[in-house]
Every structure is written in structure tokens, then in C-alpha cells.
Design an enzyme around this catalytic site. Structure first.
Site, mmCIF file in Angstrom:
data_model
loop_
_atom_site.group_PDB
_atom_site.id
_atom_site.type_symbol
_atom_site.label_atom_id
_atom_site.label_comp_id
_atom_site.label_asym_id
_atom_site.label_seq_id
_atom_site.Cartn_x
_atom_site.Cartn_y
_atom_site.Cartn_z
ATOM 1 N N ARG A 28 0.842 -1.222 0.031
ATOM 2 C CA ARG A 28 0.038 -0.090 0.105
ATOM 3 C C ARG A 28 0.849 1.215 0.079
ATOM 4 N NH1 ARG A 28 -4.962 -1.907 0.002
ATOM 5 N NH2 ARG A 28 -5.147 -3.726 1.077
ATOM 6 N N ASP A 29 0.517 2.114 -0.799
ATOM 7 C CA ASP A 29 1.170 3.680 -0.840
ATOM 8 C C ASP A 29 0.856 4.110 0.484
ATOM 9 O OD1 ASP A 29 2.185 5.490 -3.339
ATOM 10 O OD2 ASP A 29 1.640 6.417 -1.300
ATOM 11 N N ILE A 30 2.052 4.923 1.073
ATOM 12 C CA ILE A 30 2.192 5.438 2.268
ATOM 13 C C ILE A 30 1.415 6.577 2.206
ATOM 14 C CG2 ILE A 30 4.062 7.011 2.063
ATOM 15 C CD1 ILE A 30 4.894 5.562 4.583
ATOM 16 N N ASN A 86 4.888 6.583 -13.595
ATOM 17 C CA ASN A 86 5.606 7.801 -13.798
ATOM 18 C C ASN A 86 7.046 7.631 -14.267
ATOM 19 O OD1 ASN A 86 3.288 9.289 -12.907
ATOM 20 N ND2 ASN A 86 3.821 8.968 -11.001
ATOM 21 N N VAL A 95 10.244 8.140 -6.946
ATOM 22 C CA VAL A 95 11.270 6.976 -6.422
ATOM 23 C C VAL A 95 11.611 6.225 -7.697
ATOM 24 C CG1 VAL A 95 11.228 4.820 -5.199
ATOM 25 C CG2 VAL A 95 9.826 6.572 -4.321
ATOM 26 N N HIS A 99 7.832 1.553 -10.860
ATOM 27 C CA HIS A 99 6.562 0.829 -9.931
ATOM 28 C C HIS A 99 5.293 1.206 -10.898
ATOM 29 C CE1 HIS A 99 7.840 4.753 -8.455
ATOM 30 N NE2 HIS A 99 6.525 5.168 -8.372
ATOM 31 N N MET A 100 4.254 0.505 -10.492
ATOM 32 C CA MET A 100 2.928 0.730 -11.137
ATOM 33 C C MET A 100 2.176 0.817 -10.036
ATOM 34 S SD MET A 100 0.603 -2.148 -13.009
ATOM 35 C CE MET A 100 1.411 -2.176 -14.715
ATOM 36 N N HIS A 101 1.332 2.210 -9.931
ATOM 37 C CA HIS A 101 0.330 2.637 -9.229
ATOM 38 C C HIS A 101 -0.996 1.926 -9.684
ATOM 39 C CE1 HIS A 101 2.542 6.216 -7.575
ATOM 40 N NE2 HIS A 101 3.246 5.944 -8.571
HETATM 41 P P1 AMP Z 1 6.216 8.231 -8.008
HETATM 42 O O1 AMP Z 1 6.077 9.611 -7.941
HETATM 43 O O2 AMP Z 1 5.498 7.574 -9.114
HETATM 44 O O3 AMP Z 1 7.739 7.663 -7.920
HETATM 45 O O4 AMP Z 1 5.660 7.428 -6.657
HETATM 46 C C1 AMP Z 1 6.191 7.229 -5.715
HETATM 47 C C2 AMP Z 1 5.105 6.635 -4.588
HETATM 48 O O5 AMP Z 1 5.794 6.129 -3.334
HETATM 49 C C3 AMP Z 1 4.327 7.792 -3.779
HETATM 50 O O6 AMP Z 1 3.070 7.694 -4.331
HETATM 51 C C4 AMP Z 1 4.602 7.760 -2.480
HETATM 52 O O7 AMP Z 1 3.565 8.203 -1.694
HETATM 53 C C5 AMP Z 1 5.111 6.259 -2.208
HETATM 54 N N1 AMP Z 1 5.953 6.186 -1.163
HETATM 55 C C6 AMP Z 1 7.136 6.858 -0.811
HETATM 56 N N2 AMP Z 1 7.557 6.050 0.424
HETATM 57 C C7 AMP Z 1 7.044 4.817 0.488
HETATM 58 C C8 AMP Z 1 6.761 4.014 1.614
HETATM 59 N N3 AMP Z 1 7.868 4.222 2.419
HETATM 60 N N4 AMP Z 1 6.255 3.232 1.563
HETATM 61 C C9 AMP Z 1 4.924 2.986 0.529
HETATM 62 N N5 AMP Z 1 5.001 4.170 -0.216
HETATM 63 C C10 AMP Z 1 6.025 5.097 -0.301
#
Ligand code: AMP
Length: 118
Positions: A28-30, A86, A95, A99-101
């Protein structure tokens, strides 16, 4: 330096893992942007879509299979959802571990907010 998501995959940083196998991990996204917001990441750290190689084809395809199954598991398959990947600065990537949202659980609005090209 291992990426944040490599540390989550390795279990070195806590996360709410919803699926894991030999190719991908989903958690799950934080900072969720929708009622359901899950990140599906390859266990292998590929920085961006620009860095994808032919060898990654199976894993990247598998991410869609996992997204399909998680959407069903989360109860959002029928109403629908959005998958987002992204890339780099203009894509808003934060990050640098591909990754796929998987987002859903409510109407998500227009595909791109605030852009002047829509
Ligand atoms: P992006 O902008 O596509 O690189 O998305 C990075 C995502 O990682 C964002 O939606 C953040 O909320 C999520 N994120 C950052 N740190 C963590 C974490 N420790 N656990 C879960 N999700 C995270």
C-alpha cells in the site's frame, strides 16, 4: 545505494505488503491518492521505464496480471481503476525504482489534472 523500494522488497523497511512472489512485490502507498492505492514493483530494481530491457518483458507483463488480480481482491475491478507508471522529471517520478500505481475505489476524474494540453 539500494532504493527505498528495494529495502521494502527485502523487508528492511516496513510496508503493508498485499502480494509478493519471485518477480514482484505489491504494497500500500504510504500517502494514498485514492481509497485503494497499491504500488506494484519488480523485485529487480529497474530505475525507470527508460531502463527496461528485453529481459524484463516477462516481469513487466506479470505486473499487469498482478494488477488484475489485486483489483479483484480489492473489490475495484468492476467499477474500474487506473494504472499509472511515472517516468523521470516530467512524469513526476519520485522513487527511481520502476513501479505501477493501482488506484481506484472512487471516480478518479480526468486523466491529467492541471495540464494545458488536455
Ligand atoms: P512516483 O511519484 O511515481 O515515484 O511514486 C512514488 C510513490 O511512493 C508515492 O505515491 C509515495 O507516496 C510512495 N511512497 C514513498 N515512500 C513510501 C513508503 N515508504 N511506503 C509506501 N509508499 C511510499
Amino acid at each position: 545505494m539500494p532504493t527505498l523500494f528495494e529495502k521494502i522488497v527485502a523487508g528492511e523497511i516496513p510496508a503493508t505488503i498485499v502480494f509478493r512472489d519471485d518477480q514482484v512485490t505489491a504494497f500500500r502507498d504510504i500517502n494514498p491518492k485514492a481509497p485503494v492505492h497499491v504500488l506494484i514493483v519488480p523485485n529487480k530494481p529497474i530505475p525507470t521505464v527508460n531502463d527496461v530491457s528485453d529481459d524484463d518483458e516477462r516481469t513487466l507483463g506479470h505486473m499487469f496480471i498482478v494488477a488484475r488480480d489485486l483489483a479483484k481482491q480489492e473489490g475495484i475491478a468492476e467499477n474500474g481503476f487506473r494504472l499509472i507508471v511515472n517516468c523521470n522529471k516530467h512524469g513526476g517520478q519520485e522513487v527511481y525504482h520502476l513501479h505501477m500505481h493501482l488506484v481506484g475505489g472512487a471516480p478518479l476524474g480526468p486523466m491529467l489534472a492541471g495540464g494545458k494540453h488536455g
